[in-house]
Design an enzyme around this catalytic site. Structure first.
Site, short mmCIF file in Angstrom:
data_model
loop_
_atom_site.label_atom_id
_atom_site.label_comp_id
_atom_site.label_asym_id
_atom_site.label_seq_id
_atom_site.Cartn_x
_atom_site.Cartn_y
_atom_site.Cartn_z
N PHE A 171 0.85 -1.18 0.00
CA PHE A 171 0.00 0.00 0.00
C PHE A 171 0.89 1.23 0.00
O PHE A 171 2.07 1.18 0.33
CB PHE A 171 -0.96 0.00 1.20
N TYR A 172 0.29 2.33 -0.40
CA TYR A 172 1.04 3.58 -0.56
C TYR A 172 0.65 4.58 0.50
O TYR A 172 -0.52 4.72 0.85
CB TYR A 172 0.80 4.14 -1.97
N LEU A 173 1.67 5.26 1.02
CA LEU A 173 1.47 6.30 2.01
C LEU A 173 1.50 7.68 1.36
O LEU A 173 0.92 8.63 1.88
CB LEU A 173 2.53 6.21 3.10
N ILE A 232 -3.29 5.30 1.16
CA ILE A 232 -4.14 6.02 0.22
C ILE A 232 -4.55 5.03 -0.87
O ILE A 232 -3.76 4.21 -1.31
CB ILE A 232 -3.42 7.26 -0.36
#
Length: 156
Positions: A29-31, A81
């Site tokens: 997942f992306y921060l 996000i």
């Protein structure tokens, strides 16, 4: 810091399966993402890695990777996000290189992308026959884009 030369391809056949040397289920997942950078967390079994990538060139970017405690990774997931990307990575040997063939699940089920990360540029003549169309530089095929956008209809 590592320089990463990365090429991405759609996969044209199942012939790669004969050369699999390792299978790794993972989630990522992306921060944070921007056109010239991304910050992601990748979880594999009982390990977690924080990765930052910088640069806008299609094939070459700067990459920093750090192991982080699993508890931190799980806590950071609340700050993700977009969607969590789920895939199974198959490491495939061809000649002197290892290709990473990602078989996506979830919203991207059915999508199979091969990546080649090397310190040098591999000539097209040395690529395996099971690779399909090169999608290096096509933003729709970046994992960060897949986390944030809907799947394009022509992605398979």
């Amino acid at each position: 810091m590592a320089k990463e030369i990365e090429r991405k391809f759609l996969v044209a056949s199942e012939d790669w399966r004969e050369a699999v040397v390792e299978v790794l289920p993972m989630q990522q997942f992306y921060l944070a993402t921007a056109p010239d950078r991304s910050v992601r967390v990748r979880i594999r079994e009982d390990t977690a890695i924080l990765t930052m990538k910088f640069g806008v060139q299609d094939r070459v970017r700067d990459e920093f990777e750090y192991p982080i405690p699993m508890a931190d990774a799980e806590e950071m997931r609340a700050y993700a996000i977009g969607r969590v990307i789920k895939k199974v990575r198959h490491k495939v040997r061809h000649r002197n290189h290892i290709y990473e063939v990602d078989v996506f699940g979830g919203d991207y089920s059915g999508l199979v992308i091969a990546e080649l990360e090397t310190p040098d540029d591999v000539p097209d003549a040395d690529l395996p026959a099971w690779l399909g169309r090169e999608v290096t530089g096509e933003v729709a095929y970046y994992n960060a884009s897949m986390a944030l956008r809907e799947r394009p209809g022509d992605m398979l």
